[in-house]
Design a protein around this motif. Structure first.
Motif, PDB file in Angstrom:
ATOM      1  N   VAL A  85      27.216  35.972 -44.443  1.00  0.00           N
ATOM      2  CA  VAL A  85      26.649  36.277 -43.133  1.00  0.00           C
ATOM      3  C   VAL A  85      26.789  37.770 -42.837  1.00  0.00           C
ATOM      4  O   VAL A  85      25.861  38.392 -42.292  1.00  0.00           O
ATOM      5  CB  VAL A  85      27.329  35.444 -42.031  1.00  0.00           C
ATOM      6  CG1 VAL A  85      26.856  35.880 -40.652  1.00  0.00           C
ATOM      7  CG2 VAL A  85      27.045  33.970 -42.234  1.00  0.00           C
TER       8      VAL A  85
ATOM      9  N   ARG B  17      26.672  40.237 -44.845  1.00  0.00           N
ATOM     10  CA  ARG B  17      25.602  40.969 -45.539  1.00  0.00           C
ATOM     11  C   ARG B  17      24.271  40.799 -44.814  1.00  0.00           C
ATOM     12  O   ARG B  17      23.473  41.742 -44.745  1.00  0.00           O
ATOM     13  CB  ARG B  17      25.481  40.481 -46.977  1.00  0.00           C
ATOM     14  CG  ARG B  17      26.612  40.945 -47.883  1.00  0.00           C
ATOM     15  CD  ARG B  17      26.236  40.825 -49.353  1.00  0.00           C
ATOM     16  NE  ARG B  17      25.819  39.472 -49.707  1.00  0.00           N
ATOM     17  CZ  ARG B  17      26.654  38.505 -50.079  1.00  0.00           C
ATOM     18  NH1 ARG B  17      27.965  38.758 -50.142  1.00  0.00           N
ATOM     19  NH2 ARG B  17      26.206  37.312 -50.400  1.00  0.00           N
ATOM     20  N   ARG B  18      24.017  39.622 -44.278  1.00  0.00           N
ATOM     21  CA  ARG B  18      22.770  39.405 -43.546  1.00  0.00           C
ATOM     22  C   ARG B  18      22.700  40.278 -42.299  1.00  0.00           C
ATOM     23  O   ARG B  18      21.609  40.625 -41.829  1.00  0.00           O
ATOM     24  CB  ARG B  18      22.639  37.933 -43.163  1.00  0.00           C
ATOM     25  CG  ARG B  18      22.297  37.045 -44.344  1.00  0.00           C
ATOM     26  CD  ARG B  18      22.367  35.586 -43.986  1.00  0.00           C
ATOM     27  NE  ARG B  18      21.923  34.746 -45.089  1.00  0.00           N
ATOM     28  CZ  ARG B  18      22.177  33.456 -45.226  1.00  0.00           C
ATOM     29  NH1 ARG B  18      22.909  32.842 -44.288  1.00  0.00           N
ATOM     30  NH2 ARG B  18      21.718  32.771 -46.248  1.00  0.00           N
TER      31      ARG B  18
ATOM     32  N   GLU C   4      16.433  29.483 -38.656  1.00  0.00           N
ATOM     33  CA  GLU C   4      17.366  30.567 -38.982  1.00  0.00           C
ATOM     34  C   GLU C   4      16.899  31.810 -38.234  1.00  0.00           C
ATOM     35  O   GLU C   4      15.744  32.210 -38.352  1.00  0.00           O
ATOM     36  CB  GLU C   4      17.379  30.817 -40.489  1.00  0.00           C
ATOM     37  CG  GLU C   4      17.891  29.628 -41.292  1.00  0.00           C
ATOM     38  CD  GLU C   4      17.713  29.817 -42.779  1.00  0.00           C
ATOM     39  OE1 GLU C   4      16.961  30.747 -43.172  1.00  0.00           O
ATOM     40  OE2 GLU C   4      18.305  29.051 -43.554  1.00  0.00           O
TER      41      GLU C   4
ATOM     42  N   LEU D 282      17.661  35.866 -37.075  1.00  0.00           N
ATOM     43  CA  LEU D 282      18.360  37.148 -37.112  1.00  0.00           C
ATOM     44  C   LEU D 282      18.026  37.860 -35.818  1.00  0.00           C
ATOM     45  O   LEU D 282      16.888  38.290 -35.606  1.00  0.00           O
ATOM     46  CB  LEU D 282      17.911  37.979 -38.310  1.00  0.00           C
ATOM     47  CG  LEU D 282      18.594  39.340 -38.450  1.00  0.00           C
ATOM     48  CD1 LEU D 282      20.082  39.172 -38.777  1.00  0.00           C
ATOM     49  CD2 LEU D 282      17.910  40.192 -39.523  1.00  0.00           C
TER      50      LEU D 282
ATOM     51  N   TRP E 223      23.408  36.274 -36.458  1.00  0.00           N
ATOM     52  CA  TRP E 223      22.801  35.354 -37.409  1.00  0.00           C
ATOM     53  C   TRP E 223      23.031  33.956 -36.859  1.00  0.00           C
ATOM     54  O   TRP E 223      24.154  33.593 -36.516  1.00  0.00           O
ATOM     55  CB  TRP E 223      23.423  35.488 -38.795  1.00  0.00           C
ATOM     56  CG  TRP E 223      22.861  34.460 -39.755  1.00  0.00           C
ATOM     57  CD1 TRP E 223      23.451  33.326 -40.190  1.00  0.00           C
ATOM     58  CD2 TRP E 223      21.570  34.498 -40.363  1.00  0.00           C
ATOM     59  NE1 TRP E 223      22.624  32.638 -41.033  1.00  0.00           N
ATOM     60  CE2 TRP E 223      21.438  33.329 -41.167  1.00  0.00           C
ATOM     61  CE3 TRP E 223      20.491  35.391 -40.308  1.00  0.00           C
ATOM     62  CZ2 TRP E 223      20.304  33.053 -41.903  1.00  0.00           C
ATOM     63  CZ3 TRP E 223      19.345  35.108 -41.041  1.00  0.00           C
ATOM     64  CH2 TRP E 223      19.264  33.954 -41.829  1.00  0.00           C
TER      65      TRP E 223
ATOM     66  N   HIS F 187      21.973  29.650 -37.042  1.00  0.00           N
ATOM     67  CA  HIS F 187      21.419  28.513 -37.781  1.00  0.00           C
ATOM     68  C   HIS F 187      21.384  27.328 -36.819  1.00  0.00           C
ATOM     69  O   HIS F 187      22.427  26.884 -36.339  1.00  0.00           O
ATOM     70  CB  HIS F 187      22.298  28.207 -39.000  1.00  0.00           C
ATOM     71  CG  HIS F 187      21.762  27.131 -39.877  1.00  0.00           C
ATOM     72  ND1 HIS F 187      21.878  25.792 -39.586  1.00  0.00           N
ATOM     73  CD2 HIS F 187      21.094  27.198 -41.064  1.00  0.00           C
ATOM     74  CE1 HIS F 187      21.322  25.082 -40.546  1.00  0.00           C
ATOM     75  NE2 HIS F 187      20.828  25.901 -41.446  1.00  0.00           N
TER      76      HIS F 187
END
Length: 263
Positions: free
Chosen positions: A120, A122-123, A215, A217, A227, A229
């Motif tokens: 997460v 990194r996202r 999902e 962002l 982030w 979900h």
């Protein structure tokens, strides 16, 4: 529980007394399996068929029972509430969407804590070791499960949420008021799939029932800050899109649906 005796000296018509007693028994769920026919009610209450028909006619008019020609009456069951209609191409809050539909949106907070999650992070464009705040909620509409929602935010931005009561408020509103962070754009990817058994149990739907997996962002300006979900019941949530010269910009690329605003 059974029937109550009707009082002929009561002053009220027998059919009205019968109607009231049938409503009482319906609320007590006596007729969940089957509603009695005219003849059975005539014998049970020791009244004429005319009295029974008058009581049933009023119950039909009130929407309490359904009676079709040639069939035994049955208790009317309310249908599912209309689905929430969400336009594609604009930022939205599930809390606001439910409330605007005239329903009460509440949440069961299942988890709110500091975590480390390299994937997460990194996202969000962060180092893998960056601490995050994770928030897991079961979202309810008028007390019925609507969505299973998990969000991750940078700990440095969202630490102020620890200890907040998130059972009856929107996450973005709390972020703005407590942390001065405004999520004003982002990108979503929406999948249609079927509910796994664990998800079905959470959302009170059968395994294999249709759901949307979303999902998200979320961004503040150009900076990724969230982030998320979400698994949401497909029978309670619709997506609509406008097209034409005056429509809000939106695009579908493979299985990606982009919200208007920052991408």
């Amino acid at each position: 529980m059974g029937p109550r005796a009707l009082r002929r000296a009561d002053g009220r018509p027998l059919w009205g007394q019968l109607q009231d007693d049938l409503v009482r028994r319906i609320h007590a769920r006596e007729f969940d399996a089957a509603f009695p026919g005219e003849l059975a009610l005539t014998e049970e209450y020791a009244v004429s068929r005319y009295t029974v028909r008058q009581a049933l006619a009023q119950l039909r008019a009130d929407g309490v029972v359904v009676a079709e020609r040639g069939r035994v009456p049955r208790v009317a069951r309310p249908g599912p509430p209309p689905a929430i209609d969400q336009p594609v191409g604009e930022a939205y809050s599930l809390f606001a969407a439910v409330e605007e539909a005239g329903r009460a949106q509440t949440s069961e907070v299942r988890r709110l804590e500091r975590v480390a999650d390299g994937v997460v992070a990194r996202r969000l464009g962060l180092e893998e070791s960056t601490p995050l705040l994770t928030l897991e909620r079961l979202r309810l509409s008028d007390g019925e499960p609507l969505a299973w929602d998990r969000a991750w935010l940078p700990w440095a931005d969202a630490e102020a949420l620890v200890g907040a009561d998130l059972t009856r408020t929107a996450l973005y509103a709390e972020l703005a008021s407590r942390a001065g962070l405004r999520v004003d754009g982002g990108r979503e990817r929406i999948h249609a799939e079927v509910a796994e058994p664990a998800v079905g149990k959470l959302l009170d739907i059968p395994p294999g029932a249709p759901v949307f997996r979303i999902e998200r962002l979320g961004t503040a300006g150009e900076r990724p800050v969230e982030w998320r979900h979400t698994v949401i019941r497909a029978d309670r949530f619709h997506l609509t899109a406008s097209f034409g010269a005056s429509a809000a910009p939106w695009s579908i690329q493979r299985d990606d649906v982009y919200l208007g605003g920052a991408r």
